[in-house]
Motif scaffolding. Sequence first.
Motif, PDB file in Angstrom:
ATOM      1  N   SER A 112      -8.478  47.600  45.217  1.00  0.00           N
ATOM      2  CA  SER A 112      -8.820  46.582  46.220  1.00  0.00           C
ATOM      3  C   SER A 112      -9.459  47.226  47.439  1.00  0.00           C
ATOM      4  O   SER A 112     -10.421  46.695  48.005  1.00  0.00           O
ATOM      5  N   LEU A 140      -7.910  41.048  42.370  1.00  0.00           N
ATOM      6  CA  LEU A 140      -8.290  42.144  43.258  1.00  0.00           C
ATOM      7  C   LEU A 140      -8.992  41.626  44.508  1.00  0.00           C
ATOM      8  O   LEU A 140      -8.741  42.101  45.621  1.00  0.00           O
ATOM      9  N   VAL A 164      -6.484  40.222  47.025  1.00  0.00           N
ATOM     10  CA  VAL A 164      -5.836  41.268  47.822  1.00  0.00           C
ATOM     11  C   VAL A 164      -6.837  41.919  48.768  1.00  0.00           C
ATOM     12  O   VAL A 164      -6.548  42.170  49.941  1.00  0.00           O
ATOM     13  N   MET A 165      -8.044  42.175  48.259  1.00  0.00           N
ATOM     14  CA  MET A 165      -9.089  42.794  49.059  1.00  0.00           C
ATOM     15  C   MET A 165      -9.445  41.951  50.277  1.00  0.00           C
ATOM     16  O   MET A 165      -9.863  42.479  51.314  1.00  0.00           O
TER      17      MET A 165
END
Length: 424
Positions: free
Chosen positions: A43, A166, A169-170
Amino acid sequence: MRRRGDVPVAETMETTMSILDEAANVTEQQPARRGWRVLAVLSALMGFASISTDLYLPAMPDMGRELGADAGSIELTVSGFLIGFSLGQLFWGPIGDRYGRRLPIAIGLLLFVLGSAGCAISTTAGMMVVWRVVQAAGACAGVVLSRAMVRDLYAGERAAQMLSTLITVMALAPLLGPIAGGQILAYAGWRAIFWVLVGVGLLTLAALFTLPETLSPERRNREPLIRALAGYRSLLADRRLLAYAGAGGFFYAGIYAYIAGTPFAYISYHHVPAGLYGLLFAAGILGIMATNVLNSRLVMRSGSARLLKWGAFGAALSGAVSALAALTDIGGLWGLTIPLFVFVSWSGLIVANSIAGALNDFPERAGAVSALVGALHYGSGILGSALVGTFANGTPWPMGLVIGVAGIGSFACACMVTPVQSRR
């Protein structure tokens, strides 16, 4: 996740844990590829494009005053970053297919650190643009090859689901970036923002070496790099790949028009304080997180191609409303921010499905395909942000027009995508 929408938090955590458990069992030979550490590092690598720009957005007006540059010149620092980011990917992709993923990412992170330091000591807008190109050329290595790492492990709808997780979260990076950037600006000035990016690059470099190599030597492309680069011609001849890339590319043009235009539309035109600008920007990130979670829940049932069309249709409608609001100033600040929030939120159904759809047909060339798609996406971002800077007239209208056209273009490309089985 903070925005629940249609997806309960328990189900979101269940999806994330399912993906993490699968990552832990993908191969017996590489037991280190597992758990939250993998999720966090991938991420972070995918987030370099966002944090490199979002952190300094609140400082753009101050940068212009100190460097003696107008709004259009400062907005070109976004375009300069995108030039390095899009073109750099075309080199890192084949390099990653030939030499593996970790070493090229490490070299890219060192370039990112160098470029960030150069931005911190810049004395003119022209210097800033040059160093932003260097910064981007390094940052894109982690972005393009982290996507290839996902394709090393997953295929089809599962790859789209993993990418959505991802990206969710990123999204903490652009969510917190403008807020943190506003605070750094208030207490230490805009140059300190780039010194913080130097530290981020070094920390990520250290974390990179906790991950294993996902591309084993026997799976690497042994073609000479010149021949591998020439192979982009055959990829560009694939209409299905271009349809996926185009849907994401038009949307990226709108997103980077939003990134380049909102600091001046909100702060200069609507007189929003720099600190509050970060909160308005963060609202859009929450929308992106929510739709990425939704995509991760629906993609296995509905398919990535169908969800891509839904998202692109929503982007076309909200982009058109944003253009109308920017032209007529109906509703003032909120009349503009609400349709813009809706537009950027559709990212959750467009970006991951666009990338995964393109990667699915070429598993043996994941690095090159990821690079080509990324270059087309961010190359479109160059055009979007550059148009906003070129036609800047002190109003939100240039930004709104670019976003409206971008949404319609994204939907047109998505309509050319038809679900088919992978060619593997």
